[in-house]
Design a protein around this motif. Structure first.
Motif, PDB file in Angstrom:
ATOM      1  N   VAL A 123       0.833  -1.200   0.000  1.00  0.00           N
ATOM      2  CA  VAL A 123       0.000   0.000   0.000  1.00  0.00           C
ATOM      3  C   VAL A 123       0.868   1.251   0.000  1.00  0.00           C
ATOM      4  CG1 VAL A 123      -1.889  -1.163   1.224  1.00  0.00           C
ATOM      5  CG2 VAL A 123      -0.155   0.088   2.535  1.00  0.00           C
ATOM      6  N   HIS A 124       0.257   2.365  -0.349  1.00  0.00           N
ATOM      7  CA  HIS A 124       0.947   3.659  -0.330  1.00  0.00           C
ATOM      8  C   HIS A 124      -0.012   4.713   0.201  1.00  0.00           C
ATOM      9  CE1 HIS A 124      -1.255   4.815  -4.030  1.00  0.00           C
ATOM     10  NE2 HIS A 124      -1.099   3.546  -4.344  1.00  0.00           N
ATOM     11  N   GLY A 125       0.518   5.740   0.833  1.00  0.00           N
ATOM     12  CA  GLY A 125      -0.301   6.775   1.451  1.00  0.00           C
ATOM     13  C   GLY A 125      -0.499   6.493   2.934  1.00  0.00           C
ATOM     14  N   ALA A 126      -0.517   7.556   3.732  1.00  0.00           N
ATOM     15  CA  ALA A 126      -0.524   7.408   5.189  1.00  0.00           C
ATOM     16  C   ALA A 126      -1.726   6.609   5.701  1.00  0.00           C
ATOM     17  CB  ALA A 126      -0.484   8.791   5.851  1.00  0.00           C
ATOM     18  N   ASP A 127      -2.921   6.885   5.175  1.00  0.00           N
ATOM     19  CA  ASP A 127      -4.115   6.182   5.652  1.00  0.00           C
ATOM     20  C   ASP A 127      -4.022   4.681   5.378  1.00  0.00           C
ATOM     21  OD1 ASP A 127      -5.161   8.533   6.581  1.00  0.00           O
ATOM     22  OD2 ASP A 127      -6.509   8.839   4.864  1.00  0.00           O
ATOM     23  N   TRP A 128      -3.541   4.324   4.195  1.00  0.00           N
ATOM     24  CA  TRP A 128      -3.438   2.909   3.862  1.00  0.00           C
ATOM     25  C   TRP A 128      -2.324   2.230   4.645  1.00  0.00           C
ATOM     26  CZ3 TRP A 128      -6.631  -0.343   1.576  1.00  0.00           C
ATOM     27  CH2 TRP A 128      -7.666   0.174   0.801  1.00  0.00           C
ATOM     28  N   VAL A 129      -1.274   2.958   4.944  1.00  0.00           N
ATOM     29  CA  VAL A 129      -0.206   2.395   5.797  1.00  0.00           C
ATOM     30  C   VAL A 129      -0.772   2.057   7.174  1.00  0.00           C
ATOM     31  CG1 VAL A 129       1.956   2.935   6.994  1.00  0.00           C
ATOM     32  CG2 VAL A 129       1.696   3.490   4.562  1.00  0.00           C
ATOM     33  N   ASP A 130      -1.577   2.954   7.726  1.00  0.00           N
ATOM     34  CA  ASP A 130      -2.207   2.690   9.025  1.00  0.00           C
ATOM     35  C   ASP A 130      -3.146   1.480   8.943  1.00  0.00           C
ATOM     36  OD1 ASP A 130      -0.876   4.851  10.083  1.00  0.00           O
ATOM     37  OD2 ASP A 130      -2.586   6.220   9.967  1.00  0.00           O
ATOM     38  N   PHE A 131      -3.902   1.408   7.847  1.00  0.00           N
ATOM     39  CA  PHE A 131      -4.805   0.268   7.658  1.00  0.00           C
ATOM     40  C   PHE A 131      -4.027  -1.043   7.620  1.00  0.00           C
ATOM     41  CE2 PHE A 131      -6.467  -2.836   4.632  1.00  0.00           C
ATOM     42  CZ  PHE A 131      -7.722  -3.096   5.156  1.00  0.00           C
ATOM     43  N   LEU A 132      -2.947  -1.073   6.854  1.00  0.00           N
ATOM     44  CA  LEU A 132      -2.187  -2.320   6.723  1.00  0.00           C
ATOM     45  C   LEU A 132      -1.551  -2.722   8.043  1.00  0.00           C
ATOM     46  CD1 LEU A 132      -1.464  -4.463   4.637  1.00  0.00           C
ATOM     47  CD2 LEU A 132       0.693  -3.256   4.244  1.00  0.00           C
ATOM     48  N   LYS A 133      -1.120  -1.742   8.806  1.00  0.00           N
ATOM     49  CA  LYS A 133      -0.539  -2.053  10.131  1.00  0.00           C
ATOM     50  C   LYS A 133      -1.593  -2.718  11.023  1.00  0.00           C
ATOM     51  CE  LYS A 133       2.488  -1.637  13.606  1.00  0.00           C
ATOM     52  NZ  LYS A 133       2.617  -0.330  14.285  1.00  0.00           N
ATOM     53  N   ALA A 134      -2.813  -2.170  11.024  1.00  0.00           N
ATOM     54  CA  ALA A 134      -3.885  -2.751  11.840  1.00  0.00           C
ATOM     55  C   ALA A 134      -4.260  -4.144  11.335  1.00  0.00           C
ATOM     56  CB  ALA A 134      -5.107  -1.833  11.825  1.00  0.00           C
ATOM     57  N   ARG A 135      -4.282  -4.317  10.030  1.00  0.00           N
ATOM     58  CA  ARG A 135      -4.577  -5.639   9.455  1.00  0.00           C
ATOM     59  C   ARG A 135      -3.512  -6.648   9.861  1.00  0.00           C
ATOM     60  NH1 ARG A 135      -3.610  -8.772   4.649  1.00  0.00           N
ATOM     61  NH2 ARG A 135      -5.522  -9.698   3.810  1.00  0.00           N
ATOM     62  N   TYR A 136      -2.271  -6.240   9.765  1.00  0.00           N
ATOM     63  CA  TYR A 136      -1.159  -7.110  10.147  1.00  0.00           C
ATOM     64  C   TYR A 136      -1.260  -7.532  11.608  1.00  0.00           C
ATOM     65  CZ  TYR A 136       3.548  -8.046  11.929  1.00  0.00           C
ATOM     66  OH  TYR A 136       4.635  -8.582  12.588  1.00  0.00           O
ATOM     67  N   GLU A 137      -1.541  -6.580  12.476  1.00  0.00           N
ATOM     68  CA  GLU A 137      -1.614  -6.892  13.904  1.00  0.00           C
ATOM     69  C   GLU A 137      -2.747  -7.878  14.196  1.00  0.00           C
ATOM     70  OE1 GLU A 137      -1.965  -3.001  15.563  1.00  0.00           O
ATOM     71  OE2 GLU A 137       0.221  -2.703  15.684  1.00  0.00           O
ATOM     72  N   GLY A 138      -3.883  -7.705  13.509  1.00  0.00           N
ATOM     73  CA  GLY A 138      -4.990  -8.631  13.699  1.00  0.00           C
ATOM     74  C   GLY A 138      -4.675 -10.027  13.191  1.00  0.00           C
TER      75      GLY A 138
END
Length: 498
Positions: A123-138
């Motif tokens: 992903v690219h862009g700050a919002d999508w980076v945050d989304f991917l981090k949350a997805r990864y943690e889950g």
């Protein structure tokens, strides 16, 4: 393999020779060796439509990299990963069944249909980076995904695939990676299973034959079949029909007259791929990389840059690019398929879909009218240094999105694989799209449970199933069964040479 054989009045008829029919036929024959099974296929060879290696992404869909399976963040910032856990479990059924088929000598040479390829989300862009981090943690918290890695570092992501980072600017990026991903040639595994089935007693595969009519009878179903080479029409009868004909399923369901098919419609979407076989470029990318969805794009059109291993050769595919079509099948379809599928019982549903999915219609028009330069610009979101001269455009398969009435409202199935079964359990049909091929064994096992429950009621039947799919009666999603999952998954990995 010699096909075109016929079994008169078989127990089961499978319409279509894709991965669903192949797995169902093989599973039924292993569970009930005395069962007679007939396969009918319109093309001159088996698995030439949606299951063909060039007509799909070949992703072993296990929920690892596909962001469309976790589309939303919750209010607390977390991501619900229950769906990817379910998909991972279902793909494990396929791995274990295919591994057992190798061990039992039903099929051979697993590298001809399945190979290890890391799965990445990018992903690219700050919002999508945050989304991917949350997805990864889950996902990382579950034992299925304990080996997943996450990074926002350009150097690390570049080591996973340099095509993603070379020439990229300062925009924030992030990626997850699991080495346990796979590339699957669903056409080849289908051919292997159908070759085995064709060699079994009281079983046959007939290519170049189209089922042109299907009528309910007191004992099951009467079928009218046309030999497409000779024009000969023959009749056959069976107790059970499975319609695994891809886009050809809807017309047959409509002819069957079963109440469950009333109001059902179909919306065909064609696909195209950009293909690169330059060894210098191919060598830099050993991964399947799924990215952010485009606005209004159906699930199957989420962009991805994939390593493919087809016919023993490694290539790169990017896409898919959707395009408008009225055909329901890529090779044996007609431009009249969509108009002829419109019936009084589905007309209002189709009209409502057209009015409520204008963004999708606009998307398809835009995709279909793109130039090669436009497509390369889309790819450069993934691969900044992509050049038009390194890629060619090819046609892929056709997917027919199921359109149905849901609670009185029209609805279009953007995601999911469904099986429609009649009330008397004498006919089942495949509907829907991704991740169908990957979870095909889980899907057809549900057909067996619903339509052939007697095969699993005896201790002998249960033992046969346990030998074929060790996890079939164990909820491997539960933490207390993590060790059993690891044990059985490791065995399948070894059997498949992964």
């Amino acid at each position: 393999m010699k096909y075109n054989e016929h079994i008169l009045n078989p127990d089961v008829v499978l319409i279509g020779s894709g991965v669903m029919s192949a797995n169902l036929g093989a599973l039924l024959k292993k569970l009930s060796p005395e069962m007679s099974i007939q396969v009918y296929e319109v093309t001159d060879d088996v698995a030439e439509e949606s299951s063909n290696g060039w007509n799909n992404a070949g992703t072993g869909h296990a929920g690892i990299c596909e962001l469309s399976y976790t589309p939303h963040r919750e209010k607390d910032g977390s991501v619900d990963v229950s769906n990817v856990i379910k998909i991972f479990e279902q793909f494990e059924y396929s791995r274990q069944f295919w591994g057992s088929a190798i061990e039992e000598g039903m099929i051979d040479n697993p590298k001809e249909f399945i190979n290890p390829v890391p799965h990445l989300s990018f992903v690219h862009g700050a919002d999508w980076v945050d989304f991917l981090k949350a997805r990864y943690e889950g996902m990382k918290a579950h034992h299925f995904f304990s080996s997943m890695d996450y990074s926002t570092e350009t150097e690390t992501i570049g080591s996973w695939s340099s095509l993603l980072t070379d020439g990229r600017g300062d925009v924030p990026i992030a990626a997850t990676k699991m080495d346990a991903g796979t590339d699957v040639n669903f056409g080849n595994v289908s051919r292997k299973l159908l070759d085995w089935l064709n060699n079994q007693d009281k079983c046959a595969v007939a290519t170049g034959h189209r089922v042109i009519d299907i009528t309910k009878s007191a004992k099951g179903w009467e079928l009218k079949i046309k030999n497409l080479k000779t024009g000969e029409i023959r009749n056959n009868a069976c107790k059970f029909v499975f319609v695994g004909a891809g886009g050809g399923s809807l017309p047959l369901l409509q002819k069957s007259g079963i109440p469950e098919a009333k109001g059902l419609g179909g919306f065909p979407i064609g696909g195209q791929w950009l293909v690169c076989d330059d060894p210098a470029i191919v060598e830099k990318h050993q991964a399947k990389v799924y990215g952010q969805p485009a606005d209004a794009a159906p699930t199957m059109a989420v962009p991805h840059l994939d390593t493919r291993i087809l016919d023993g050769k490694k290539t790169l595919l990017f896409g898919p690019f959707a395009n408008w079509t009225t055909k329901f099948l890529h090779k044996k379809g007609s431009f009249a398929d969509l108009p002829f599928s419109v019936k009084p019982d589905n007309l209002s549903t189709l009209i409502k879909i057209g009015l409520t999915n204008l963004d999708l219609v606009k998307y398809l028009f835009k995709e279909g009218t793109q130039s090669m330069d436009d497509r390369i610009k889309t790819m450069q979101i993934f691969y900044p240094e992509a050049k038009v001269e390194d890629w060619k455009l090819i046609d892929g398969g056709i997917r027919v999105q199921a359109i149905k009435k849901t609670d009185g409202e029209a609805g279009i199935v953007h995601y999911g694989t469904e099986v429609l079964t009649s009330a008397d359990r004498s006919i089942s049909a495949l509907l829907g799209a991704s991740p169908g091929a990957s979870v095909s064994v889980h899907v057809v096992l549900d057909v067996v449970k619903k339509c052939f429950p007697e095969l699993l009621e005896t201790e002998e039947g249960k033992a046969r199933m346990k030998a074929l799919i060790p996890v079939w009666d164990v909820d491997i999603k539960k933490p207390e069964n993590a060790d059993y999952y690891r044990e059985t998954a490791a065995k399948a990995t070894a059997q498949l040479g992964l």
